[in-house]
Design an enzyme around this catalytic site. Structure first.
Site, short mmCIF file in Angstrom:
data_model
loop_
_atom_site.label_atom_id
_atom_site.label_comp_id
_atom_site.label_asym_id
_atom_site.label_seq_id
_atom_site.Cartn_x
_atom_site.Cartn_y
_atom_site.Cartn_z
CD GLN A 124 -0.45 -3.74 -1.09
OE1 GLN A 124 -0.40 -2.62 -0.55
NE2 GLN A 124 -1.48 -4.54 -0.97
CG ASN A 125 2.43 -10.09 0.40
OD1 ASN A 125 2.03 -9.10 1.02
ND2 ASN A 125 1.67 -11.14 0.15
CG HIS A 155 5.18 -2.36 -1.26
ND1 HIS A 155 4.12 -2.48 -0.39
CD2 HIS A 155 4.88 -1.30 -2.04
CE1 HIS A 155 3.24 -1.52 -0.63
NE2 HIS A 155 3.66 -0.80 -1.63
CB THR A 157 -4.26 -5.71 0.45
OG1 THR A 157 -3.80 -4.38 0.71
CG2 THR A 157 -5.32 -5.69 -0.63
N1 APR Z 1 -6.77 -14.35 4.45
C1 APR Z 1 -7.07 -13.19 3.79
N2 APR Z 1 -6.89 -11.95 4.31
C2 APR Z 1 -6.38 -11.90 5.56
C3 APR Z 1 -6.04 -13.05 6.31
C4 APR Z 1 -6.25 -14.31 5.70
N3 APR Z 1 -5.97 -15.45 6.34
N4 APR Z 1 -5.56 -12.63 7.52
C5 APR Z 1 -5.60 -11.27 7.50
N5 APR Z 1 -6.10 -10.84 6.34
C6 APR Z 1 -6.32 -9.46 5.90
C7 APR Z 1 -6.53 -8.47 7.01
O1 APR Z 1 -7.91 -8.40 7.34
C8 APR Z 1 -6.07 -7.17 6.34
O2 APR Z 1 -7.15 -6.57 5.64
O3 APR Z 1 -5.14 -9.05 5.24
C9 APR Z 1 -5.03 -7.64 5.33
C10 APR Z 1 -3.62 -7.27 5.72
O4 APR Z 1 -3.53 -5.87 5.76
P1 APR Z 1 -2.13 -5.21 6.13
O5 APR Z 1 -1.57 -5.88 7.34
O6 APR Z 1 -2.36 -3.74 6.14
O7 APR Z 1 -1.17 -5.61 4.93
P2 APR Z 1 -1.08 -4.95 3.49
O8 APR Z 1 -2.40 -4.45 3.04
O9 APR Z 1 -0.39 -5.94 2.64
O10 APR Z 1 -0.11 -3.70 3.78
C11 APR Z 1 0.30 -2.96 2.66
O11 APR Z 1 1.76 -1.66 4.10
O12 APR Z 1 3.36 -1.41 5.76
C12 APR Z 1 3.16 -1.52 4.40
O13 APR Z 1 4.82 -2.29 2.95
C13 APR Z 1 3.85 -2.74 3.84
O14 APR Z 1 3.23 -3.98 1.86
C14 APR Z 1 2.76 -3.49 3.10
C15 APR Z 1 1.69 -2.43 2.92
#
Ligand code: APR
Length: 280
Positions: A140-141, A158, A225
């Site tokens: 998703q990154n 994404h 995620t």
């Molecule tokens: N190692 C592993 N996981 C981690 C770490 C780490 N060091 N730090 C944070 N996390 C976890 C958090 O606990 C959270 O569950 O990573 C996750 C990040 O979640 P989000 O910020 O919601 O990111 P993501 O799931 O990638 O978002 C999906 O949302 O806004 C849209 O397009 C954007 O691609 C993105 C999508």
């Protein structure tokens, strides 16, 4: 820290699409990983699997958390990009039409952070799995840290922040490794360039390829995620042939059914999982 420009307090970010796994019986089990630390630097070049060792089809589904230890902010949770900012004002076609400079500034700021970041041990461990197995990264990154770590089959569902595209013709793209997108930068079709990322309300990419790989996977690793954005959040339920499903995150609203949850950071757990799968 994001400049105050992006910390205007309005309401919280757009409510994420409801978690479709509501009400599922869930099993959260931690599996004690070996305590050996695996040094990824300088690992020997690809080795062909010995006859008794099976080549595995591995899918890694990643989110912003895998890049957190490279210094890139996540979207939700502490320090998240959507904290105190409404995603509608920065990551939708309407926002770009309404205030293109603000949107370009936001993505130029993030692109600079990506340029300054380095892949971490988790990215490198995922890449190292290719030394023995068939690996697809569904991410998703929008950053390029998986590729810079050495992963060669990466599906950016994404989009990609290091690329710009025509705001009229999505197929007209321009690499942006070393510069920002400015108002007045035009694509071949004469339309304003915009970030080649998927905004809320736009179509997610590589859906069929991602689901085909996940359904065929022997091993499925989900890392970093929050599983709060559809349709990707639903994809964790499609790994029907996987002999092992592992999810790595420091916290989870719900552990998807059938997954082993390794509670903690990517750089702590992903190298250990990769080491185990390389020796499988
Ligand atoms: N190692 C592993 N996981 C981690 C770490 C780490 N060091 N730090 C944070 N996390 C976890 C958090 O606990 C959270 O569950 O990573 C996750 C990040 O979640 P989000 O910020 O919601 O990111 P993501 O799931 O990638 O978002 C999906 O949302 O806004 C849209 O397009 C954007 O691609 C993105 C999508």
């Amino acid at each position: 820290m994001l400049p105050c420009l992006f910390r205007r307090g309005i309401t919280s970010a757009r409510a994420p699409v409801p978690d479709r796994s509501q009400g599922r019986h869930i099993v959260a089990s931690g599996r004690a990983e070996g305590r050996r630390r695996f040094q990824w630097e300088g690992r020997s070049k690809p080795v062909s699997p010995s006859p008794e060792k099976k080549l595995l089809k591995i899918v890694v589904l990643s989110g912003a958390g895998i890049s957190a230890e490279s210094g890139l902010p996540t979207f939700r949770g502490a320090g998240g990009l959507w904290n105190g900012v409404r995603a509608e004002t920065l990551a939708t076609p309407e926002a770009f039409a309404d205030d293109p400079q603000r949107v370009l500034d936001f993505y130029n700021f993030r692109r600079t952070m990506v340029r300054d970041a380095e892949p971490n041990a988790a990215h490198r461990a995922v890449a190292a799995l290719e030394q023995r197995h068939q690996v697809t990264v569904v991410t998703q990154n929008v950053d390029d840290l998986h590729e810079r770590a050495g992963s060669t089959d990466v599906l950016h569902v994404h989009g990609e922040i290091m690329t710009a595209r025509s705001s009229r013709t999505p197929s007209l793209k321009v690499a942006m490794q070393d510069r920002d997108i400015r108002l007045g930068d035009l694509a071949e079709d004469g339309a304003q360039l915009r970030p080649d990322v998927v905004w809320f309300g736009e179509t997610v990419r590589h859906i069929d390829d991602s689901l085909d790989r996940i359904r065929a996977a022997d091993r499925f690793l989900v890392v970093g995620t929050s599983l709060q954005v559809w349709p990707v959040a639903d994809w964790v339920h499609h790994a029907v042939n996987a002999g092992e499903r592992v999810i790595v995150a420091p916290e989870l609203a719900r552990c998807p059914d059938g997954f082993d949850w390794l509670r903690g950071n990517a750089c702590e757990h992903v190298p250990r999982v990769a080491e185990r799968w390389l020796d499988a």
